[in-house]
Write a protein that holds these residues in place. Structure first.
Motif, mmCIF file in Angstrom:
data_model
loop_
_atom_site.group_PDB
_atom_site.id
_atom_site.type_symbol
_atom_site.label_atom_id
_atom_site.label_comp_id
_atom_site.label_asym_id
_atom_site.label_seq_id
_atom_site.Cartn_x
_atom_site.Cartn_y
_atom_site.Cartn_z
ATOM 1 N N UNK A 1 11.344 -13.768 -7.136
ATOM 2 C CA UNK A 1 12.554 -13.298 -6.884
ATOM 3 C C UNK A 1 12.866 -13.074 -5.283
ATOM 4 N N UNK A 2 14.288 -13.022 -4.908
ATOM 5 C CA UNK A 2 14.856 -12.703 -3.899
ATOM 6 C C UNK A 2 15.893 -11.673 -3.915
ATOM 7 N N UNK A 3 15.983 -10.498 -3.500
ATOM 8 C CA UNK A 3 16.876 -9.593 -3.543
ATOM 9 C C UNK A 3 17.478 -9.171 -2.392
ATOM 10 N N UNK A 4 18.962 -9.075 -2.284
ATOM 11 C CA UNK A 4 19.639 -8.550 -1.245
ATOM 12 C C UNK A 4 20.799 -7.533 -1.562
ATOM 13 N N UNK A 5 20.725 -6.336 -0.716
ATOM 14 C CA UNK A 5 21.297 -5.353 -0.964
ATOM 15 C C UNK A 5 22.604 -5.398 -0.269
ATOM 16 N N UNK A 6 23.556 -4.349 -0.232
ATOM 17 C CA UNK A 6 24.842 -4.412 0.369
ATOM 18 C C UNK A 6 25.100 -4.284 1.806
ATOM 19 N N UNK A 7 23.695 -3.813 2.336
ATOM 20 C CA UNK A 7 23.654 -3.871 3.880
ATOM 21 C C UNK A 7 23.228 -5.143 4.341
ATOM 22 N N UNK A 8 22.700 -5.861 3.420
ATOM 23 C CA UNK A 8 22.219 -7.267 4.058
ATOM 24 C C UNK A 8 20.460 -7.458 4.022
ATOM 25 N N UNK A 9 20.002 -6.264 3.634
ATOM 26 C CA UNK A 9 18.595 -6.018 3.652
ATOM 27 C C UNK A 9 18.017 -6.981 2.461
ATOM 28 N N UNK A 10 17.157 -7.782 2.794
ATOM 29 C CA UNK A 10 16.466 -8.752 1.789
ATOM 30 C C UNK A 10 15.182 -8.315 1.424
ATOM 31 N N UNK A 11 14.585 -8.683 0.256
ATOM 32 C CA UNK A 11 13.021 -8.583 0.001
ATOM 33 C C UNK A 11 12.920 -9.784 -0.985
ATOM 34 N N UNK A 12 11.618 -10.216 -0.857
ATOM 35 C CA UNK A 12 11.190 -11.391 -1.854
ATOM 36 C C UNK A 12 11.362 -12.761 -1.355
ATOM 37 N N UNK A 13 11.174 -13.489 -2.146
ATOM 38 C CA UNK A 13 11.222 -15.025 -1.836
ATOM 39 C C UNK A 13 11.028 -15.799 -3.229
ATOM 40 N N UNK A 14 12.103 -16.994 -3.311
ATOM 41 C CA UNK A 14 12.161 -17.850 -4.509
ATOM 42 C C UNK A 14 11.646 -19.304 -4.100
ATOM 43 N N UNK A 15 11.335 -19.480 -2.968
ATOM 44 C CA UNK A 15 10.887 -21.010 -2.694
ATOM 45 C C UNK A 15 9.891 -21.055 -1.292
ATOM 46 N N UNK A 16 9.436 -19.933 -0.977
ATOM 47 C CA UNK A 16 8.525 -20.014 0.079
ATOM 48 C C UNK A 16 9.214 -20.328 1.491
ATOM 49 N N UNK A 17 10.593 -20.348 1.399
ATOM 50 C CA UNK A 17 11.235 -20.584 2.758
ATOM 51 C C UNK A 17 12.260 -21.814 2.770
ATOM 52 N N UNK A 18 11.958 -22.670 1.831
ATOM 53 C CA UNK A 18 12.931 -23.953 2.308
ATOM 54 C C UNK A 18 14.477 -23.698 1.850
ATOM 55 N N UNK A 19 14.578 -22.909 0.698
ATOM 56 C CA UNK A 19 16.101 -22.653 0.461
ATOM 57 C C UNK A 19 16.379 -21.301 0.444
ATOM 58 N N UNK A 20 15.480 -20.349 1.315
ATOM 59 C CA UNK A 20 15.874 -19.025 1.290
ATOM 60 C C UNK A 20 17.191 -18.817 1.890
ATOM 61 N N UNK A 21 17.528 -19.471 3.041
ATOM 62 C CA UNK A 21 19.092 -19.077 3.526
ATOM 63 C C UNK A 21 20.054 -19.209 2.454
ATOM 64 N N UNK A 22 19.924 -20.269 1.799
ATOM 65 C CA UNK A 22 21.008 -20.818 1.018
ATOM 66 C C UNK A 22 21.310 -19.529 -0.100
ATOM 67 N N UNK A 23 19.890 -19.140 -0.651
ATOM 68 C CA UNK A 23 20.035 -18.375 -1.854
ATOM 69 C C UNK A 23 20.439 -16.772 -1.490
ATOM 70 N N UNK A 24 20.055 -16.400 -0.173
ATOM 71 C CA UNK A 24 20.362 -15.006 0.460
ATOM 72 C C UNK A 24 21.877 -15.127 0.546
ATOM 73 N N UNK A 25 22.571 -16.379 0.950
ATOM 74 C CA UNK A 25 24.111 -16.428 0.892
ATOM 75 C C UNK A 25 24.669 -16.170 -0.387
ATOM 76 N N UNK A 26 23.938 -16.761 -1.398
ATOM 77 C CA UNK A 26 24.629 -16.790 -2.459
ATOM 78 C C UNK A 26 24.504 -15.400 -3.283
ATOM 79 N N UNK A 27 23.475 -14.561 -2.798
ATOM 80 C CA UNK A 27 23.269 -13.000 -3.210
ATOM 81 C C UNK A 27 24.605 -12.387 -2.504
ATOM 82 N N UNK A 28 24.807 -12.660 -1.218
ATOM 83 C CA UNK A 28 25.915 -11.955 -0.938
ATOM 84 C C UNK A 28 27.039 -12.020 -1.336
#
Length: 399
Positions: free
Chosen positions: A37-64
């Motif tokens: 899992x990857x989690x993102x809070x309302x401040x934009x802080x993130x913890x975890x990973x779902x892919x080891x890096x390859x799609x983390x940026x896109x998933x971060x944006x989805x969380x936002x």
């Protein structure tokens, strides 16, 4: 999600809203297992990973986006083209990620599994419109909280089908309710995460190699117990990373200790009066791994003694002795790494050989990717890309 439970529990304690993206499906080769899992809070802080890096940026944006909209999203990522701006799984597999918001009203369903209660959290990943991401908390006693919104008929029926995941000691599972011919109009697929006890590592022999091994074992997620009959050596000060330090005869300690098919037993006593009765007991148990320290000469003598005690050959074949992989280890720390590497290879089905030059799949549970791949999510700055532009995600399932 449970791989980042400690961090998410802290966020809940601080009343922080967040969105959590959970890997719910892997087809083919991928660096993480379902449940990552990857989690993102309302401040934009993130913890975890779902892919080891390859799609983390896109998933971060989805969380936002999900934090803003409050609507769950199911997204699929797979191999893409040569466009450097496309988020894609470079390992060649296909993954599905469920992104859900966790706000004040959602916390009673989530917090019990985060704080370690024996419970399972089931979420809808495929079902009728409007049910994506609905969650149900199922406790070991069969009671439940939350609701799937009628996706699977009654929540009581769903809880009854989720509870066996807990009973089986599984960390995650996909449960299909109401398949063809069943009582429901449309099949519903749930992704279930369960809080189960960590596997046990039993280390017998309070020596310097054992101290290094307890550190590695704890790092790998084991609940580590160190046992030795000599109280001067079996002390908390010598084994600060062990969860338990027991002063007892090793074979008697093993008889009193609960084990299962995930337990690993490391015999480092290097003394026949301890080794033989302990190994007689250990080799008869349905555990994941039994290894014993010693030279090849010690191993040969040990096998003779075990045969003399009537241990059958099929049990002797389970013994990993001398313990560990041939890494050229000399120090206690290097030896602990050698032992841990063998444990991982045995429990995960690895060969222990270098990956360089090989052709076998790196991820042993990987299957060739078969499902159709939607266009990967285009990773752009938030102010230039709307959620509607992302063709591989929808608010109630795949588009």
């Amino acid at each position: 999600m449970l791989d980042i439970a400690a961090e998410l529990r802290e966020w809940c304690d601080q009343d922080r809203d967040f969105a959590v993206a959970t890997l719910v499906s892997v087809d083919g080769s991928a660096p993480r297992l379902p449940g990552a899992a990857l989690a993102v809070d309302a401040t934009g802080a993130a913890v975890g990973s779902v892919s080891g890096g390859c799609v983390e940026g896109a998933v971060y944006e989805l969380c936002r986006d999900v934090l803003v909209s409050g609507e769950p999203v199911l997204a699929r990522f797979g191999p893409g083209d040569d466009d450097p701006f496309l988020a894609q799984v470079t390992c060649g597999g296909v993954i599905e990620v469920l992104v859900v918001p966790v706000r004040g009203a959602d916390r009673p369903t989530v917090e019990p599994v985060l704080r370690g209660d024996r419970a399972a959290l089931a979420r809808v990943v495929d079902g009728p419109p409007g049910t994506l991401g609905r969650s149900l908390l199922v406790r070991a006693d069969g009671s439940y909280a939350g609701s799937l919104g009628g996706a699977a008929g009654s929540d009581e029926t769903a809880a009854a089908q989720v509870r066996p995941v807990l009973a089986a000691g599984r960390h995650w599972a996909r449960v299909v309710i109401g398949a063809a011919g069943g009582p429901h109009r449309q099949p519903v697929t749930l992704f279930v995460e369960a809080r189960v006890e960590p596997p046990r590592m039993l280390v017998f022999g309070a020596i310097d190699y054992a101290a290094a091994l307890t550190t590695v074992g704890r790092f790998l997620g084991y609940r580590v117990t160190v046992c030795d009959a000599r109280p001067v050596f079996a002390t908390r000060e010598r084994f600060p990373d062990a969860h338990e330090v027991v002063v007892d005869w090793p074979d008697r300690c093993l008889r009193r200790t609960a084990t299962d098919d995930r337990t690993v037993i490391c015999v480092l006593t290097h003394d026949a009066k301890f080794d033989i009765p302990l190994l007689e007991r250990a080799l008869a148990l349905p555990v994941a791994y039994v290894g014993a320290l010693g030279s090849r000469r010690t191993h040969a003598d040990r096998m003779l003694r075990l045969r003399a005690e009537g241990v059958p050959e099929w049990q002797l074949a389970r013994l990993h002795s001398p313990i560990g992989l041939d890494l050229g280890a000399r120090t206690p720390e290097e030896t602990a790494l050698s032992i841990a590497a063998e444990i991982v290879a045995v429990t995960r089905g690895g060969s222990g050989l270098p990956l360089t030059g090989g052709a076998a799949p790196i991820h042993k549970d990987a299957r060739p990717a078969r499902m159709p791949v939607l266009k990967p999510i285009r990773s752009r700055p938030r102010d230039s890309t709307s959620a509607g532009d992302r063709s591989s995600a929808s608010r109630n399932g795949l588009s």
